[in-house]
Design a protein around this motif. Structure first.
Motif, PDB file in Angstrom:
ATOM      1  N   UNK A  89       0.844  -1.190   0.000  1.00  0.00           N
ATOM      2  CA  UNK A  89       0.000   0.000   0.000  1.00  0.00           C
ATOM      3  C   UNK A  89       0.884   1.246   0.000  1.00  0.00           C
ATOM      4  N   UNK A  90       0.555   2.221  -0.844  1.00  0.00           N
ATOM      5  CA  UNK A  90       1.339   3.458  -0.906  1.00  0.00           C
ATOM      6  C   UNK A  90       0.805   4.444   0.132  1.00  0.00           C
ATOM      7  N   UNK A  91       1.670   4.818   1.056  1.00  0.00           N
ATOM      8  CA  UNK A  91       1.314   5.761   2.120  1.00  0.00           C
ATOM      9  C   UNK A  91       2.250   6.963   2.030  1.00  0.00           C
ATOM     10  N   UNK A  92       1.698   8.133   1.733  1.00  0.00           N
ATOM     11  CA  UNK A  92       2.488   9.364   1.741  1.00  0.00           C
ATOM     12  C   UNK A  92       2.426   9.973   3.133  1.00  0.00           C
ATOM     13  N   UNK A  93       3.492  10.612   3.545  1.00  0.00           N
ATOM     14  CA  UNK A  93       3.455  11.327   4.822  1.00  0.00           C
ATOM     15  C   UNK A  93       4.246  12.623   4.716  1.00  0.00           C
ATOM     16  N   UNK A 124       8.814   3.350  10.761  1.00  0.00           N
ATOM     17  CA  UNK A 124       9.177   1.966  11.076  1.00  0.00           C
ATOM     18  C   UNK A 124       7.944   1.072  11.136  1.00  0.00           C
ATOM     19  N   UNK A 125       6.809   1.634  11.503  1.00  0.00           N
ATOM     20  CA  UNK A 125       5.568   0.856  11.451  1.00  0.00           C
ATOM     21  C   UNK A 125       5.242   0.477  10.007  1.00  0.00           C
ATOM     22  N   UNK A 126       5.408   1.428   9.093  1.00  0.00           N
ATOM     23  CA  UNK A 126       5.164   1.134   7.674  1.00  0.00           C
ATOM     24  C   UNK A 126       6.189   0.143   7.144  1.00  0.00           C
ATOM     25  N   UNK A 127       7.437   0.255   7.629  1.00  0.00           N
ATOM     26  CA  UNK A 127       8.458  -0.719   7.230  1.00  0.00           C
ATOM     27  C   UNK A 127       8.111  -2.111   7.740  1.00  0.00           C
ATOM     28  N   UNK A 128       7.537  -2.183   8.944  1.00  0.00           N
ATOM     29  CA  UNK A 128       7.110  -3.474   9.511  1.00  0.00           C
ATOM     30  C   UNK A 128       6.037  -4.125   8.644  1.00  0.00           C
ATOM     31  N   UNK A 129       5.165  -3.295   8.072  1.00  0.00           N
ATOM     32  CA  UNK A 129       4.091  -3.822   7.230  1.00  0.00           C
ATOM     33  C   UNK A 129       4.554  -4.132   5.810  1.00  0.00           C
ATOM     34  N   UNK A 130       5.660  -3.524   5.394  1.00  0.00           N
ATOM     35  CA  UNK A 130       6.077  -3.678   3.996  1.00  0.00           C
ATOM     36  C   UNK A 130       5.304  -2.774   3.065  1.00  0.00           C
ATOM     37  N   UNK A 131       4.778  -1.652   3.600  1.00  0.00           N
ATOM     38  CA  UNK A 131       4.083  -0.676   2.763  1.00  0.00           C
ATOM     39  C   UNK A 131       5.103   0.114   1.952  1.00  0.00           C
ATOM     40  N   UNK A 132       4.621   0.852   0.961  1.00  0.00           N
ATOM     41  CA  UNK A 132       5.466   1.736   0.162  1.00  0.00           C
ATOM     42  C   UNK A 132       5.283   3.149   0.712  1.00  0.00           C
ATOM     43  N   UNK A 133       6.387   3.769   1.126  1.00  0.00           N
ATOM     44  CA  UNK A 133       6.317   5.089   1.743  1.00  0.00           C
ATOM     45  C   UNK A 133       6.734   6.176   0.765  1.00  0.00           C
ATOM     46  N   UNK A 134       6.022   7.307   0.826  1.00  0.00           N
ATOM     47  CA  UNK A 134       6.373   8.461   0.001  1.00  0.00           C
ATOM     48  C   UNK A 134       6.492   9.683   0.914  1.00  0.00           C
ATOM     49  N   UNK A 135       7.679   9.921   1.482  1.00  0.00           N
ATOM     50  CA  UNK A 135       7.868  11.079   2.361  1.00  0.00           C
ATOM     51  C   UNK A 135       7.831  12.395   1.572  1.00  0.00           C
ATOM     52  N   UNK A 136       7.165  13.398   2.137  1.00  0.00           N
ATOM     53  CA  UNK A 136       7.059  14.717   1.509  1.00  0.00           C
ATOM     54  C   UNK A 136       7.554  15.750   2.518  1.00  0.00           C
ATOM     55  N   UNK A 137       8.458  16.621   2.092  1.00  0.00           N
ATOM     56  CA  UNK A 137       9.009  17.646   2.975  1.00  0.00           C
ATOM     57  C   UNK A 137       7.870  18.504   3.532  1.00  0.00           C
ATOM     58  N   UNK A 138       7.817  18.750   4.839  1.00  0.00           N
ATOM     59  CA  UNK A 138       6.658  19.452   5.420  1.00  0.00           C
ATOM     60  C   UNK A 138       6.523  20.904   4.991  1.00  0.00           C
ATOM     61  N   UNK A 139       7.559  21.501   4.415  1.00  0.00           N
ATOM     62  CA  UNK A 139       7.451  22.882   3.949  1.00  0.00           C
ATOM     63  C   UNK A 139       6.808  22.973   2.561  1.00  0.00           C
ATOM     64  N   UNK A 140       6.638  21.844   1.890  1.00  0.00           N
ATOM     65  CA  UNK A 140       6.044  21.877   0.556  1.00  0.00           C
ATOM     66  C   UNK A 140       4.564  22.252   0.655  1.00  0.00           C
ATOM     67  N   UNK A 141       4.078  22.905  -0.384  1.00  0.00           N
ATOM     68  CA  UNK A 141       2.685  23.333  -0.413  1.00  0.00           C
ATOM     69  C   UNK A 141       1.956  22.665  -1.585  1.00  0.00           C
ATOM     70  N   UNK A 181      10.179   0.142  -1.865  1.00  0.00           N
ATOM     71  CA  UNK A 181       9.263   0.477  -0.769  1.00  0.00           C
ATOM     72  C   UNK A 181       9.385   1.936  -0.353  1.00  0.00           C
ATOM     73  N   UNK A 182      10.114   2.725  -1.118  1.00  0.00           N
ATOM     74  CA  UNK A 182      10.295   4.137  -0.793  1.00  0.00           C
ATOM     75  C   UNK A 182      10.250   4.960  -2.077  1.00  0.00           C
ATOM     76  N   UNK A 183       9.491   6.043  -2.053  1.00  0.00           N
ATOM     77  CA  UNK A 183       9.482   7.008  -3.151  1.00  0.00           C
ATOM     78  C   UNK A 183       9.872   8.355  -2.565  1.00  0.00           C
ATOM     79  N   UNK A 184      11.108   8.757  -2.816  1.00  0.00           N
ATOM     80  CA  UNK A 184      11.587  10.064  -2.360  1.00  0.00           C
ATOM     81  C   UNK A 184      11.496  11.061  -3.509  1.00  0.00           C
ATOM     82  N   UNK A 185      11.471  12.334  -3.157  1.00  0.00           N
ATOM     83  CA  UNK A 185      11.308  13.381  -4.163  1.00  0.00           C
ATOM     84  C   UNK A 185      12.546  14.264  -4.184  1.00  0.00           C
ATOM     85  N   UNK A 186      13.074  14.482  -5.389  1.00  0.00           N
ATOM     86  CA  UNK A 186      14.245  15.338  -5.499  1.00  0.00           C
ATOM     87  C   UNK A 186      13.908  16.686  -4.885  1.00  0.00           C
ATOM     88  N   UNK A 187      14.921  17.296  -4.284  1.00  0.00           N
ATOM     89  CA  UNK A 187      14.661  18.323  -3.284  1.00  0.00           C
ATOM     90  C   UNK A 187      14.449  19.742  -3.785  1.00  0.00           C
TER      91      UNK A 187
END
Length: 509
Positions: free
Chosen positions: A67-71, A84-101, A166-172
């Motif tokens: 499951x893809x979960x963005x945060x 780490x909870x998402x890593x335990x599940x094997x979900x796909x994480x998409x971290x987003x910098x909190x300053x982005x709009x 399992x990770x989708x990062x965004x160029x900065x």
């Protein structure tokens, strides 16, 4: 790298790494949240126990392996628990910098096809929940103080392999359009292992995470903590001098982030010369942006600590790193050496990379095919060369080569010289379109604080200084712009040259 760290570095997944560390040192702290006069501490054992409960809560919400979960969350203990909870599940994480709009966040949600989106609610005066609703995000939930909770008995077995994406990062954001970068647990473990191998921490060190945890540096740094069993202080809001009390109070020994961070610490040190700004500090370390040699020398001379700088990017979180026992010349003028397992090839001046820490590519298959050569090396777009000792010297970016009347000019060469000028706080050199010359050299300067009566920065003064420093005449800037603050991104404070090009491309000499 010691034997325990080397064994842990062979873990197949991030969850396995956290689980094995919790078995070894369950009561030792891993994360310390600096909240001004108060602080909270999470141990390695608590990280495992609480992350499993959060994983169970997420499972109850419908999050499954894949499951893809963005945060989009700040640098907090709760953010680490969620990851780490998402890593335990094997979900796909998409971290987003909190300053982005809206623009960047909406792009990330659409491109990743996120099925859930964790936000901090109202944070630093901005309502992230309301923005998520405006964007039509799916599965929005707040994850600041309170996290989902459940009984770990409901959980399926943890993922058995770490080579799936399992990770989708965004160029900065140093270019106008971000790219979705695909990582695996193993590529992140390899990147963190590279960092740990170079810095050689001990379990008596205290690190610091003063940058957004959603940056690729978040897992990079956390892997190092898990490998060596030492803690780091998390700063949700980093600003100097306010954060100094946290560094001092927790006895931070390793700090840094990027060149901008070094400069901020130096500015504080200069307020009280001769008195260490952080008494326990032994090492400044970072990467992600060029380091002028003068900054290295100033840190060592004025702060009395070592500075080891490295080279990394969202696609490859750690490529090379200076080592504490490198010579001063190596530390000042190179980006360090690659660790075992990182292959560097220089083709027509361009640095190319292959190894386990290299990403799998991009969300856009077309971008992936353009980024890798026929031998599987990632084309970085950076220019450089390897020394006889295996140290990497970066000389600029392909797009930062200014072609004036057919002659190639390195922006970095001019920037390094201007950084030595006492009136220059920071500088970016760019090429601007020019009908006669193809491109002209433009220096954009952020002035340093100057005493009353100091001379004004002018084009004539700058070119005279560069001539005296030995710069070839054909490389001299033909345009000078002075601005109070160079535009930067919100992660490692990199200068956004594309914004400078947009701003000044229409100007004339």
């Amino acid at each position: 790298m010691n034997d325990i760290a080397r064994a842990l570095g062979a873990s197949r997944t991030l969850w396995e790494l956290a689980d094995r560390r919790a078995d070894l040192t369950p009561g030792r702290p891993v994360l310390i949240q600096d909240d001004g006069p108060d602080h909270r501490t999470l141990t390695f054992g608590e990280l495992r126990e609480r992350a499993e409960r959060v994983a169970a809560g997420l499972y109850g919400m419908g999050v499954r392996p894949g499951t893809v979960v963005a945060w989009q969350l700040p640098t907090r203990i709760e953010t680490a628990l969620l990851t780490f909870a998402l890593a335990r599940l094997g979900a796909v994480q998409s971290p987003v910098i909190p300053f982005y709009r809206e623009r960047e966040t909406g792009f990330a949600l659409r491109e990743s096809k996120a099925e859930f989106f964790a936000v901090p609610g109202v944070w630093r005066g901005f309502d992230h929940t309301e923005m998520a609703r405006r964007l039509g995000a799916k599965g929005v939930f707040e994850a600041y103080d309170d996290l989902p909770d459940g009984d770990p008995a409901v959980l399926p077995a943890p993922p058995a392999e770490g080579t799936s994406v399992r990770w989708i990062y965004w160029t900065s954001g140093t270019t106008s359009d971000p790219k979705g970068v695909l990582h695996t647990d193993r590529s992140l473990i390899a990147g963190g292992s590279c960092l740990a191998h170079a810095l050689r921490p001990t379990d008596g060190d205290v690190g610091s995470i003063a940058f957004p945890y959603a940056h690729i540096g978040g897992p990079d740094y956390t892997v190092m903590l898990l490998l060596y069993g030492f803690p780091a202080v998390m700063f949700e809001q980093f600003a100097l001098p306010d954060a100094l009390a946290g560094y001092r109070g927790h006895g931070v020994t390793i700090a840094g982030g990027s060149t901008a961070f070094y400069s901020m610490f130096l500015a504080e040190q200069r307020k009280q010369p001769g008195k260490k700004v952080i008494p326990t500090l032994r090492l400044l370390a970072g990467g992600g942006a060029p380091k002028p040699p003068e900054v290295y020398h100033a840190v060592v001379r004025e702060m009395g600590v070592q500075l080891t700088h490295g080279y990394g990017m969202t696609e490859v979180p750690m490529i090379t790193m200076g080592a504490p026992d490198d010579t001063p010349e190596m530390l000042a003028t190179t980006e360090g050496r690659p660790p075992e397992g990182m292959e560097i090839r220089v083709v027509d001046g361009e640095v190319r990379l292959r190894g386990e820490a290299v990403c799998r590519g991009y969300l856009d298959p077309g971008q992936t095919s353009e980024a890798f050569d026929a031998d599987g090396f990632l084309r970085t777009g950076d220019l450089g060369h390897l020394t006889g000792s295996g140290h990497l010297v970066l000389t600029g970016r392909l797009k930062d080569v200014i072609i004036r009347k057919g002659e190639n000019i390195s922006a970095k060469e001019i920037e390094d010289l201007l950084h030595r000028h006492p009136a220059v706080g920071d500088v970016a050199v760019i090429g601007l379109p020019d009908a006669e010359r193809g491109e002209r050299v433009c220096a954009v300067i952020e002035p340093a604080a100057q005493p009353p009566g100091a001379g004004e920065l002018t084009l004539a003064a700058v070119t005279s200084y560069l001539r005296a420093e030995g710069l070839s005449v054909h490389k001299l800037p033909e345009q000078l712009e002075v601005m109070d603050a160079l535009p930067r991104n919100d992660t490692l404070r990199k200068v956004l040259k594309y914004k400078l090009r947009e701003r000044y491309s229409g100007t004339v000499e």
